[in-house]
Design a protein around this motif. Structure first.
Motif, PDB file in Angstrom:
ATOM      1  N   UNK A  11     -10.020  -6.356   1.001  1.00 51.04           N
ATOM      2  CA  UNK A  11      -9.296  -6.898   2.149  1.00 51.04           C
ATOM      3  C   UNK A  11      -9.895  -6.413   3.467  1.00 51.04           C
ATOM      4  N   UNK A  12     -10.392  -5.201   3.494  1.00 51.00           N
ATOM      5  CA  UNK A  12     -11.047  -4.696   4.705  1.00 51.00           C
ATOM      6  C   UNK A  12     -12.322  -5.484   4.981  1.00 51.00           C
ATOM      7  N   UNK A  33       0.849  -1.197   0.000  1.00 50.90           N
ATOM      8  CA  UNK A  33       0.000   0.000   0.000  1.00 50.90           C
ATOM      9  C   UNK A  33       0.881   1.242   0.000  1.00 50.90           C
ATOM     10  N   UNK A  34       1.877   1.275   0.890  1.00 53.77           N
ATOM     11  CA  UNK A  34       2.758   2.439   0.979  1.00 53.77           C
ATOM     12  C   UNK A  34       3.491   2.679  -0.333  1.00 53.77           C
ATOM     13  N   UNK A  35       3.990   1.607  -0.946  1.00 55.92           N
ATOM     14  CA  UNK A  35       4.713   1.736  -2.220  1.00 55.92           C
ATOM     15  C   UNK A  35       3.790   2.267  -3.314  1.00 55.92           C
ATOM     16  N   UNK A  65      -4.643   3.365  -9.242  1.00 58.94           N
ATOM     17  CA  UNK A  65      -5.271   3.887  -8.024  1.00 58.94           C
ATOM     18  C   UNK A  65      -6.560   3.130  -7.727  1.00 58.94           C
ATOM     19  N   UNK A  66      -7.373   2.942  -8.731  1.00 63.27           N
ATOM     20  CA  UNK A  66      -8.647   2.245  -8.526  1.00 63.27           C
ATOM     21  C   UNK A  66      -8.444   0.761  -8.198  1.00 63.27           C
ATOM     22  N   UNK A  67      -7.421   0.152  -8.757  1.00 68.78           N
ATOM     23  CA  UNK A  67      -7.099  -1.238  -8.397  1.00 68.78           C
ATOM     24  C   UNK A  67      -6.690  -1.321  -6.932  1.00 68.78           C
ATOM     25  N   UNK A  68      -5.879  -0.367  -6.498  1.00 72.86           N
ATOM     26  CA  UNK A  68      -5.445  -0.334  -5.102  1.00 72.86           C
ATOM     27  C   UNK A  68      -6.642  -0.143  -4.171  1.00 72.86           C
ATOM     28  N   UNK A  69      -7.501   0.800  -4.500  1.00 74.75           N
ATOM     29  CA  UNK A  69      -8.680   1.043  -3.660  1.00 74.75           C
ATOM     30  C   UNK A  69      -9.570  -0.194  -3.601  1.00 74.75           C
ATOM     31  N   UNK A  70      -9.777  -0.837  -4.724  1.00 76.34           N
ATOM     32  CA  UNK A  70     -10.601  -2.054  -4.746  1.00 76.34           C
ATOM     33  C   UNK A  70      -9.998  -3.138  -3.864  1.00 76.34           C
TER      34      UNK A  70
END
Length: 105
Positions: free
Chosen positions: A87-88, A60-62, A77-82
């Motif tokens: 995971x949440x 996430x940080x990277x 960005x949208x892949x990361x948010x998804x």
């Protein structure tokens, strides 16, 4: 499915959410949702060390660093948010399942 809630924030936190929304070109709601999801993953991982999320904090940080340096695009960005949202949800379901079992005993 999204449900509408009203949330009261101190001014400094609202200002930071506005700043972050501008920084990443996201809505205020997406910033709040992402922060809450990330927090859920962190807290549940610490509460239940045996729970291993499918995303590493370093990942996430990277990704955020790449976004800040304009090395990653909107799709990333949208892949990361998804992935964070997914995971949440898994982490929350894990915790709620554990808590439910403890209450039955």
């Amino acid at each position: 499915m999204l449900k509408r809630y009203q949330v009261l924030l101190p001014e400094w936190l609202g200002d930071y959410a506005d700043f972050s929304a501008d920084e990443y070109d996201l809505s205020f709601s997406e910033i709040i949702r992402t922060a809450y999801c990330f927090t859920a993953i962190v807290v549940i991982t610490n509460m239940f060390p045996e729970y291993k999320p499918g995303i590493k904090f370093e990942e996430i940080y990277a990704s955020v660093k790449e976004l800040q340096q304009n090395k990653a695009g909107r799709d990333e960005l949208h892949k990361l948010l998804s992935k964070i949202y997914f995971e949440a949800r898994k982490a929350v379901e894990y915790r709620m399942g554990k808590e439910k079992k403890l209450r039955k005993k």
